[in-house]
Enzyme design. Structure first.
Site, mmCIF file in Angstrom:
data_model
loop_
_atom_site.group_PDB
_atom_site.id
_atom_site.type_symbol
_atom_site.label_atom_id
_atom_site.label_comp_id
_atom_site.label_asym_id
_atom_site.label_seq_id
_atom_site.Cartn_x
_atom_site.Cartn_y
_atom_site.Cartn_z
ATOM 1 N N THR A 95 11.649 14.707 2.778
ATOM 2 C CA THR A 95 12.380 14.579 4.049
ATOM 3 C C THR A 95 13.894 14.567 3.854
ATOM 4 O OG1 THR A 95 10.512 13.296 4.868
ATOM 5 C CG2 THR A 95 12.547 13.144 6.137
ATOM 6 N N ARG A 131 -6.117 28.421 12.066
ATOM 7 C CA ARG A 131 -5.654 27.973 10.750
ATOM 8 C C ARG A 131 -6.801 28.037 9.751
ATOM 9 N NH1 ARG A 131 -1.825 24.556 8.224
ATOM 10 N NH2 ARG A 131 -0.598 24.652 10.111
ATOM 11 N N GLU A 163 4.053 11.124 6.624
ATOM 12 C CA GLU A 163 3.003 12.017 6.086
ATOM 13 C C GLU A 163 2.318 12.799 7.220
ATOM 14 O OE1 GLU A 163 0.967 11.203 2.658
ATOM 15 O OE2 GLU A 163 2.182 9.487 2.064
ATOM 16 N N ARG A 212 0.833 -1.215 0.000
ATOM 17 C CA ARG A 212 0.000 0.000 0.000
ATOM 18 C C ARG A 212 0.863 1.260 0.000
ATOM 19 N NH1 ARG A 212 0.329 4.044 2.728
ATOM 20 N NH2 ARG A 212 0.277 2.896 4.689
ATOM 21 N N TRP A 242 14.771 8.655 4.095
ATOM 22 C CA TRP A 242 13.483 8.001 4.363
ATOM 23 C C TRP A 242 12.535 8.109 3.170
ATOM 24 C CZ3 TRP A 242 12.982 4.493 7.843
ATOM 25 C CH2 TRP A 242 13.841 4.514 8.955
ATOM 26 N N SER A 251 10.473 6.547 0.299
ATOM 27 C CA SER A 251 9.899 5.276 -0.134
ATOM 28 C C SER A 251 10.181 5.078 -1.621
ATOM 29 C CB SER A 251 8.392 5.257 0.111
ATOM 30 O OG SER A 251 8.131 5.501 1.467
ATOM 31 N N GLN A 290 -15.168 -11.076 28.254
ATOM 32 C CA GLN A 290 -15.551 -9.691 27.964
ATOM 33 C C GLN A 290 -14.356 -8.772 27.689
ATOM 34 O OE1 GLN A 290 -18.218 -8.404 31.064
ATOM 35 N NE2 GLN A 290 -19.964 -9.390 30.095
ATOM 36 N N ARG A 295 -9.187 -20.541 19.961
ATOM 37 C CA ARG A 295 -8.445 -20.665 21.220
ATOM 38 C C ARG A 295 -9.406 -20.717 22.411
ATOM 39 N NH1 ARG A 295 -3.427 -22.225 22.996
ATOM 40 N NH2 ARG A 295 -2.814 -21.047 24.859
ATOM 41 N N SER A 317 9.250 16.974 10.014
ATOM 42 C CA SER A 317 8.060 17.819 10.265
ATOM 43 C C SER A 317 8.343 19.272 9.894
ATOM 44 C CB SER A 317 7.684 17.765 11.751
ATOM 45 O OG SER A 317 7.610 16.446 12.208
HETATM 46 C C1 FAD Z 1 8.759 3.977 6.429
HETATM 47 C C2 FAD Z 1 8.856 5.431 6.136
HETATM 48 C C3 FAD Z 1 8.658 5.890 4.840
HETATM 49 C C4 FAD Z 1 8.779 7.255 4.541
HETATM 50 N N1 FAD Z 1 8.608 7.670 3.244
HETATM 51 C C5 FAD Z 1 8.830 8.980 2.934
HETATM 52 C C6 FAD Z 1 8.761 9.420 1.567
HETATM 53 O O1 FAD Z 1 8.450 8.648 0.651
HETATM 54 N N2 FAD Z 1 9.061 10.721 1.285
HETATM 55 C C7 FAD Z 1 9.397 11.614 2.257
HETATM 56 O O2 FAD Z 1 9.656 12.769 1.940
HETATM 57 N N3 FAD Z 1 9.471 11.223 3.563
HETATM 58 C C8 FAD Z 1 9.183 9.931 3.929
HETATM 59 N N4 FAD Z 1 9.262 9.525 5.227
HETATM 60 C C9 FAD Z 1 9.690 10.486 6.250
HETATM 61 C C10 FAD Z 1 8.540 10.979 7.127
HETATM 62 O O3 FAD Z 1 7.642 11.734 6.388
HETATM 63 C C11 FAD Z 1 9.151 11.735 8.310
HETATM 64 O O4 FAD Z 1 9.806 10.784 9.098
HETATM 65 C C12 FAD Z 1 8.103 12.491 9.101
HETATM 66 O O5 FAD Z 1 7.678 13.638 8.413
HETATM 67 C C13 FAD Z 1 8.621 12.933 10.491
HETATM 68 O O6 FAD Z 1 9.819 13.606 10.387
HETATM 69 P P1 FAD Z 1 11.079 13.168 11.285
HETATM 70 O O7 FAD Z 1 11.210 11.696 11.219
HETATM 71 O O8 FAD Z 1 12.209 14.004 10.862
HETATM 72 O O9 FAD Z 1 10.655 13.521 12.777
HETATM 73 P P2 FAD Z 1 10.778 14.970 13.462
HETATM 74 O O10 FAD Z 1 10.092 15.989 12.645
HETATM 75 O O11 FAD Z 1 12.182 15.189 13.844
HETATM 76 O O12 FAD Z 1 9.926 14.719 14.799
HETATM 77 C C14 FAD Z 1 10.423 13.986 15.918
HETATM 78 C C15 FAD Z 1 9.341 13.957 16.978
HETATM 79 O O13 FAD Z 1 9.040 15.312 17.412
HETATM 80 C C16 FAD Z 1 7.665 15.557 17.228
HETATM 81 N N5 FAD Z 1 7.488 16.952 16.795
HETATM 82 C C17 FAD Z 1 8.126 17.601 15.786
HETATM 83 N N6 FAD Z 1 7.695 18.854 15.679
HETATM 84 C C18 FAD Z 1 6.740 19.023 16.630
HETATM 85 C C19 FAD Z 1 5.881 20.095 17.044
HETATM 86 N N7 FAD Z 1 5.905 21.281 16.391
HETATM 87 N N8 FAD Z 1 5.043 19.888 18.071
HETATM 88 C C20 FAD Z 1 4.970 18.684 18.695
HETATM 89 N N9 FAD Z 1 5.735 17.628 18.364
HETATM 90 C C21 FAD Z 1 6.616 17.793 17.351
HETATM 91 C C22 FAD Z 1 7.208 14.591 16.142
HETATM 92 O O14 FAD Z 1 5.811 14.378 16.193
HETATM 93 C C23 FAD Z 1 8.024 13.367 16.501
HETATM 94 O O15 FAD Z 1 7.398 12.667 17.540
HETATM 95 C C24 FAD Z 1 9.098 8.175 5.572
HETATM 96 C C25 FAD Z 1 9.270 7.709 6.885
HETATM 97 C C26 FAD Z 1 9.136 6.359 7.171
HETATM 98 C C27 FAD Z 1 9.320 5.904 8.586
#
Ligand code: FAD
Length: 402
Positions: A126, A381, A363, A84, A156, A158, A279, A268, A132
């Site tokens: 990313t 927003r 996402e 997916r 990261w 895909s 329950q 089971r 983020s």
């Molecule tokens: C299997 C997989 C496939 C992926 N595929 C793609 C892809 O095809 N293309 C692509 O571009 N990216 C892809 N990604 C990347 C993904 O989109 C990012 O990992 C995601 O956007 C989060 O960014 P980060 O990992 O840098 O975490 P960060 O942004 O560093 O966040 C770390 C933590 O801090 C929290 N946080 C951050 N900012 C805030 C805030 N303002 N307030 C509260 N909490 C906050 C986050 O929720 C998280 O818990 C993929 C990731 C995975 C795991």
């Protein structure tokens, strides 16, 4: 309101379900153990016309509505999240973005072969220091005559080793912050491009995820998607479609948990009765059922709005957040219901649990969607109109979820 699926949508669901039962479920355990993406799955999906199900026929797709894409994703994730995810990235994040923002030439050159499944598309936003916080990306694109020169790194991503075309986001004017980001269509064959997969993932092991490197990659100026500086808006609007498919897939994962657990609950026995008669076990099943129904309502309503050509940022964010959280909880409970047997890969539920985590992160993390929903509710927003919108569904099918 009409909540019925059309006969065409029911037929599509049946086709994907059969495909998953015959061509994914019997092999997925092995693919997951090997940690390798099976490219043939995409070939088979293309043969079934499922790589461009909601792309208009004039651009090589099946011309079905947006909820048909949700149906495909829901049924595929009943088999596995990796398959997916591939469709989410190819159709949701890439092809629909080309449909929304591409020039006619870009659509003919890139969208048509993607919709037919002859070429595979992916989405590269990313970076090592920017998830983020999109504006923290460091990849740059410098205009030199009739082309741009891209330098930087993505992570990261895909389908990093599989895709032929990537929508890549890079700064053309760092001083303008997110208004200085632009989007480009980059081909794998462009000199200076390379990719490398990430090993040791918790889940989606049958999927391909990894890094992209751009070392003075020359991208023709005609591969700029949208206008210079429009990249952030393009990235976000792409997520309106990608998240929709992720949410639909999450409903499919809940369905898979439910099917596995109902079967196990009837087999089971403890304390002289089927565990389904206890329950506290019923509570977990009831939660899965509620999660499935709530997720589906949110997803198909968002699809209905897409069919009408409406903006769905708010609705899709809610659907993605709620459905992925429910799926993660359903998978956790599915392991619990299977007891120790759920802890090894004799049963599929441990894979469901591992797979259910990434969609809570990618996402838009759970936290980002929580913030978005609060901001919408508080009135902080508001979505501003976009220069180019996702076209409404042009079909004439009966109302239903379409
Ligand atoms: C299997 C997989 C496939 C992926 N595929 C793609 C892809 O095809 N293309 C692509 O571009 N990216 C892809 N990604 C990347 C993904 O989109 C990012 O990992 C995601 O956007 C989060 O960014 P980060 O990992 O840098 O975490 P960060 O942004 O560093 O966040 C770390 C933590 O801090 C929290 N946080 C951050 N900012 C805030 C805030 N303002 N307030 C509260 N909490 C906050 C986050 O929720 C998280 O818990 C993929 C990731 C995975 C795991």
């Amino acid at each position: 309101m009409n909540f019925d699926f059309t006969p065409e949508q029911e037929m599509l669901r049946e086709t994907v379900r059969k495909f998953v039962d015959r061509e994914i479920i019997p092999y997925i355990k092995e693919w997951d153990e090997r940690g390798q993406f099976d490219r043939n799955v995409l070939k088979r999906l293309a043969e079934l016309n499922l790589m461009g199900v909601c792309i208009p026929e004039k651009y090589g797709g099946m011309g079905m509505d947006y909820n048909s894409l949700a149906i495909v994703c829901e049924e595929l994730e009943r088999g596995d999240t990796a398959i997916r995810t591939a469709v989410s990235v190819h159709t949701g994040l890439n092809s629909l973005t080309l449909l929304q923002w591409g020039t006619e030439e870009q659509k003919q050159k890139y969208l048509v072969p993607q919709a037919r499944g002859e070429k595979i598309g992916a989405y590269a936003l990313t970076e090592p220091n920017a998830g983020s916080d999109v504006a923290a990306i460091q990849t740059t694109a410098v205009r030199k005559g009739d082309h741009y020169v891209l330098n930087g790194q993505k992570t990261w991503i895909s389908l990093c080793d599989i895709a032929d075309h990537f929508i890549v986001f890079a700064y053309t004017d760092k001083g303008k912050k997110h208004r200085g980001i632009s989007a480009f269509i980059v081909e794998r064959t462009f000199p200076g491009f390379s990719s490398r997969s990430i090993k040791g993932k918790l889940g989606i092991r049958a999927g391909n995820t990894g890094e992209l490197f751009f070392d003075n990659v020359k991208v023709p100026a005609e591969n700029l998607l949208g206008e210079e500086g429009e990249g952030f808006k393009i990235a976000m609007s792409a997520l309106d479609n990608g998240r929709f498919t992720v949410a639909a897939g999450a409903a499919g994962l809940i369905q898979a948990c439910l099917e596995a657990c109902v079967k196990y609950c009837r087999e089971r026995k403890t304390f002289g009765k089927e565990i389904g008669r206890h329950q506290l076990v019923q509570q977990m099943i009831a939660h899965m059922e509620a999660g499935l129904q709530i997720s589906r309502l949110l997803v198909y309503r968002a699809g209905y709005l897409k069919n009408l050509g409406r903006r769905t940022t708010r609705e899709v964010s809610l659907a993605k957040w709620i459905a992925c959280d429910f799926a993660n909880k359903a998978a956790d409970d599915a392991v619990q219901i299977h007891g120790a047997y759920g802890y090894a890969n004799e049963y599929p539920v441990e894979r469901y649990l591992r797979n259910s985590k990434a969609p809570v992160i990618y996402e838009g993390t759970r936290e980002i969607h929580t913030l978005l929903q609060a901001e919408y509710a508080l009135g902080y927003r508001k979505d501003k109109p976009l220069r180019k919108t996702l076209p409404p569904w042009e079909g004439t099918g009966s109302a239903g979820t379409s």
